[in-house]
Design an enzyme around this catalytic site. Structure first.
Site, PDB file in Angstrom:
ATOM      1  N   GLY A   8      22.448  -3.551 -29.399  1.00 54.67           N
ATOM      2  CA  GLY A   8      21.179  -3.170 -28.762  1.00 54.67           C
ATOM      3  C   GLY A   8      20.912  -2.562 -27.894  1.00 54.67           C
ATOM      4  N   GLN A  12      14.829  -1.136 -25.872  1.00 53.59           N
ATOM      5  CA  GLN A  12      13.822  -1.700 -24.443  1.00 53.59           C
ATOM      6  C   GLN A  12      15.231  -2.193 -23.228  1.00 53.59           C
ATOM      7  OE1 GLN A  12      10.030  -4.024 -23.188  1.00 53.59           O
ATOM      8  NE2 GLN A  12      11.210  -4.992 -23.430  1.00 53.59           N
ATOM      9  N   ASP A  13      14.940  -3.035 -23.810  1.00 55.06           N
ATOM     10  CA  ASP A  13      16.502  -4.278 -22.893  1.00 55.06           C
ATOM     11  C   ASP A  13      17.814  -3.188 -22.562  1.00 55.06           C
ATOM     12  OD1 ASP A  13      14.466  -6.051 -23.149  1.00 55.06           O
ATOM     13  OD2 ASP A  13      15.325  -7.542 -23.893  1.00 55.06           O
ATOM     14  N   LEU A  64      26.279  -4.673 -37.528  1.00 53.77           N
ATOM     15  CA  LEU A  64      26.495  -5.723 -37.199  1.00 53.77           C
ATOM     16  C   LEU A  64      26.834  -6.486 -37.834  1.00 53.77           C
ATOM     17  CD1 LEU A  64      23.633  -7.437 -34.729  1.00 53.77           C
ATOM     18  CD2 LEU A  64      25.458  -6.442 -34.064  1.00 53.77           C
ATOM     19  N   GLN A  88      16.717  -7.617 -35.336  1.00 51.55           N
ATOM     20  CA  GLN A  88      15.404  -7.772 -35.464  1.00 51.55           C
ATOM     21  C   GLN A  88      13.945  -8.276 -34.775  1.00 51.55           C
ATOM     22  OE1 GLN A  88      11.960  -7.002 -36.279  1.00 51.55           O
ATOM     23  NE2 GLN A  88      12.530  -9.116 -37.744  1.00 51.55           N
ATOM     24  N   SER A 130      15.473 -16.433 -27.528  1.00 56.07           N
ATOM     25  CA  SER A 130      13.795 -16.144 -27.926  1.00 56.07           C
ATOM     26  C   SER A 130      13.285 -17.357 -27.580  1.00 56.07           C
ATOM     27  CB  SER A 130      13.742 -15.532 -29.241  1.00 56.07           C
ATOM     28  OG  SER A 130      12.364 -15.334 -29.330  1.00 56.07           O
ATOM     29  N   GLU A 132      10.886 -17.776 -28.919  1.00 55.36           N
ATOM     30  CA  GLU A 132      10.309 -18.840 -30.746  1.00 55.36           C
ATOM     31  C   GLU A 132      11.140 -19.736 -31.283  1.00 55.36           C
ATOM     32  OE1 GLU A 132       7.585 -17.157 -33.103  1.00 55.36           O
ATOM     33  OE2 GLU A 132       6.630 -15.791 -31.276  1.00 55.36           O
ATOM     34  N   TYR A 154      12.068 -14.676 -38.372  1.00 57.24           N
ATOM     35  CA  TYR A 154      12.753 -15.116 -36.421  1.00 57.24           C
ATOM     36  C   TYR A 154      12.904 -16.034 -35.326  1.00 57.24           C
ATOM     37  CZ  TYR A 154      13.544 -12.197 -32.452  1.00 57.24           C
ATOM     38  OH  TYR A 154      13.869 -12.189 -30.579  1.00 57.24           O
TER      39      TYR A 154
HETATM   40  P1  GDP Z   1       5.793 -11.632 -30.753  1.00 60.45           P
HETATM   41  O1  GDP Z   1       5.702 -13.131 -29.560  1.00 60.45           O
HETATM   42  O2  GDP Z   1       7.313 -11.779 -30.411  1.00 60.45           O
HETATM   43  O3  GDP Z   1       5.766 -12.039 -32.103  1.00 60.45           O
HETATM   44  O4  GDP Z   1       4.807 -10.672 -30.052  1.00 60.45           O
HETATM   45  P2  GDP Z   1       4.076  -9.733 -30.634  1.00 60.45           P
HETATM   46  O5  GDP Z   1       3.739  -8.699 -29.596  1.00 60.45           O
HETATM   47  O6  GDP Z   1       4.454  -8.687 -31.862  1.00 60.45           O
HETATM   48  O7  GDP Z   1       2.112 -10.834 -31.557  1.00 60.45           O
HETATM   49  C1  GDP Z   1       2.181 -11.319 -29.481  1.00 60.45           C
HETATM   50  C2  GDP Z   1       0.755 -11.488 -29.795  1.00 60.45           C
HETATM   51  O8  GDP Z   1      -0.117 -10.954 -30.945  1.00 60.45           O
HETATM   52  C3  GDP Z   1       0.654 -12.143 -31.702  1.00 60.45           C
HETATM   53  O9  GDP Z   1       0.557 -13.708 -31.149  1.00 60.45           O
HETATM   54  C4  GDP Z   1       0.435 -11.546 -32.263  1.00 60.45           C
HETATM   55  O10 GDP Z   1      -0.225 -12.945 -33.872  1.00 60.45           O
HETATM   56  C5  GDP Z   1      -0.515 -10.983 -32.287  1.00 60.45           C
HETATM   57  N1  GDP Z   1      -1.145  -9.533 -32.502  1.00 60.45           N
HETATM   58  C6  GDP Z   1      -2.705  -9.771 -32.389  1.00 60.45           C
HETATM   59  N2  GDP Z   1      -2.490  -8.584 -32.955  1.00 60.45           N
HETATM   60  C7  GDP Z   1      -1.444  -8.134 -33.473  1.00 60.45           C
HETATM   61  C8  GDP Z   1      -1.002  -6.876 -34.090  1.00 60.45           C
HETATM   62  O11 GDP Z   1      -1.589  -5.638 -34.024  1.00 60.45           O
HETATM   63  N3  GDP Z   1       0.374  -6.023 -33.762  1.00 60.45           N
HETATM   64  C9  GDP Z   1       0.759  -7.356 -33.180  1.00 60.45           C
HETATM   65  N4  GDP Z   1       2.269  -7.007 -33.562  1.00 60.45           N
HETATM   66  N5  GDP Z   1       0.893  -8.245 -32.978  1.00 60.45           N
HETATM   67  C10 GDP Z   1      -0.984  -8.688 -32.839  1.00 60.45           C
END
Ligand code: GDP
Length: 334
Positions: A8, A12-13, A64, A88, A130, A132, A154
Site C-alpha cells: 500500500g 496516503q499512509d 495482495l 480496501q 482500524s 472499525e 470492513y
Molecule cells: P470511515 O470512518 O472510515 O467510514 O470514514 P469516512 O470518511 O468514509 O466517513 C466518516 C463519517 O462521515 C461516517 O459517519 C459517514 O457515514 C459520514 N459521511 C456523511 N456523508 C458522507 C459522504 O458523502 N462520504 C463519506 N465517505 N462519508 C460520509
C-alpha cells in the site's frame, strides 16, 4: 541501512511512511497493485529525487492475493521491517464489495503472515488495524483491551486480520504488531472519504468552481487525527523491544458537522448554505462512539497526536485551495 517493505505504498499512509523512512536512512521497497492507471502521485516528490528513486526507493508489482509473487518479493528484498498498509479501506464501499474487502483486508493479511512464518529471517511486521473493529463498543474511549464488535464488512475483515496478527505473535513468535488507528486524514486522503470530500468542496466553492456538496449522515462522530503523525507511531511500534498492539488516536471525537463548520470557516463560508443530504451516501449501519484512548502509546511509544480540529480541517482546505489554483493556472497557460 535498514530495509523496509511497504504494502500500500502509494496510499496516503504509505507515502507519508516512505518519506519518514527515507529521511531516517532506510532503503524502502513498496508493493504496488498493477493497473492501467498509474496512481503514484503521492510519491511524486520522491521519484524526482535522483538520490532516492531506484537507489533507496524501489517499487514492485503484485496483487495482495498473489502469494507466489509476494513471497518472491519478500525473499528478494530481505526486509527488516514489513509495514502492511494495503487493503480496501473505504467503509461505505465495503457494503457494496464485501467479498473483495474480505479477500484483500482479511485473507491478504493472513497470506502475508503465512509467507513470513516460513522465512529464516522473519521481518518485524506491522499491520494497520482500524477503530472499525470496535463497531458499537460498550465503552468509550476504547483501548487495546476493548472487545471487538464490528458492524461493517470492513470492520469485520479488519477484526479477523487483527486477531490473526495477535495469534501469529502469540503462537508462532512473530514480532507482529497491530496499530489500531482511528481515522487519520491529510491533503493526501482519498477524495471519497468525508473529510477530503468536504475540504475539496469548501475550496472549490470558495473559488467559484462548485455550487453545493451532497453528503450522507451528518451526526456520525469520528476521532480524526493527522496522518503524518500516525505513520510516526507505526515506526515507533517496530522499534520497541517487544511486539505489541497500540491504539493510535487523538482521544477527541467530533461530528461531521464539526468538520464542516471548521472547513467552511477556513474560507469564510457557512456550510449550511451549501450542503445537501443525499440518501446515496447513507450506510446500512455505522460504528458509534468511536474515540480512542492512546494512553498506552503515550506511555510506551512517547507518542501523542498533536493536530486536531479545527487545525486539521484548515490545513486540508488550504492545501486544496492551493492545488486548485495551481491546476487552473496550469490550464490557463496551455
Ligand atoms: P470511515 O470512518 O472510515 O467510514 O470514514 P469516512 O470518511 O468514509 O466517513 C466518516 C463519517 O462521515 C461516517 O459517519 C459517514 O457515514 C459520514 N459521511 C456523511 N456523508 C458522507 C459522504 O458523502 N462520504 C463519506 N465517505 N462519508 C460520509
Amino acid at each position: 541501512m535498514p530495509t523496509a517493505l511497504i504494502t500500500g505504498i502509494t496510499g496516503q499512509d504509505g507515502s507519508y511512511l516512505t518519506e519518514l523512512l527515507i529521511e531516517k536512512g532506510y532503503v524502502v521497497h513498496g508493493i504496488v497493485r498493477r493497473s492501467s492507471i498509474t496512481a503514484r502521485g503521492r510519491l511524486d516528490q520522491l521519484f524526482h529525487r535522483d538520490d532516492v528513486y531506484n537507489k533507496r526507493l524501489f517499487l514492485h508489482y503484485a496483487d495482495l492475493g498473489d502469494t507466489t509473487t509476494i513471497r518472491r518479493i519478500v525473499l528478494k528484498c530481505v526486509p527488516d521491517e514489513l509495514y502492511h498498509l494495503a487493503g480496501q479501506s473505504h467503509v461505505g464501499a465495503s457494503f457494496d464489495i464485501p467479498e473483495t474487502t474480505c479477500d484483500f483486508t482479511a485473507m491478504g493479511t493472513l497470506k502475508l503472515l503465512e509467507i513470513l512464518r516460513d522465512l529464516d529471517n522473519i521481518p518485524k511486521f506491522l499491520h494497520i488495524s482500524s477503530s472499525e473493529i470496535f463497531g458499537r463498543p460498550d465503552e468509550s474511549p476504547q483501548n487495546e483491551l476493548t472487545p471487538m464488535r464490528p458492524v461493517t464488512p470492513y470492520g469485520i475483515a479488519k477484526a479477523f486480520a487483527t486477531q490473526m496478527v495477535t495469534l501469529y505473535r502469540e503462537s508462532f513468535g512473530l514480532f507482529a504488531c497491530n496499530a489500531i488507528c482511528y481515522n487519520h486524514e491529510s491533503p493526501r486522503r482519498g477524495e471519497s472519504f468525508v473529510t477530503r470530500k468536504i475540504s475539496r468542496a469548501a475550496a472549490a466553492i470558495s473559488l467559484g468552481l462548485q455550487d453545493s456538496l451532497s453528503l450522507g449522515a451528518l451526526d456520525g462522530r469520528r476521532d480524526w487525527g493527522y496522518a503524518p503523525e500516525y505513520v510516526d507511531a507505526m515506526w515507533r511500534m517496530l522499534q520497541q523491544p517487544e511486539a505489541d498492539d497500540f491504539v493510535i488516536a487523538t482521544g477527541t471525537a467530533h461530528s461531521v458537522k464539526d468538520f464542516l463548520a471548521a472547513a467552511f470557516d477556513a474560507v469564510g463560508l457557512q456550510w449550511q448554505d451549501y450542503v445537501k443530504q443525499d440518501p446515496r451516501y447513507m450506510r446500512p449501519s455505522e460504528g458509534t462512539h468511536l474515540v480512542g484512548d492512546a494512553g498506552k502509546a503515550a506511555a510506551k511509544l512517547h507518542w501523542a497526536a498533536e493536530t486536531q480540529l479545527p487545525k486539521l480541517a484548515e490545513l486540508m482546505v488550504q492545501a486544496d485551495v492551493a492545488m486548485m489554483k495551481a491546476a487552473s493556472k496550469a490550464s490557463d497557460s496551455l
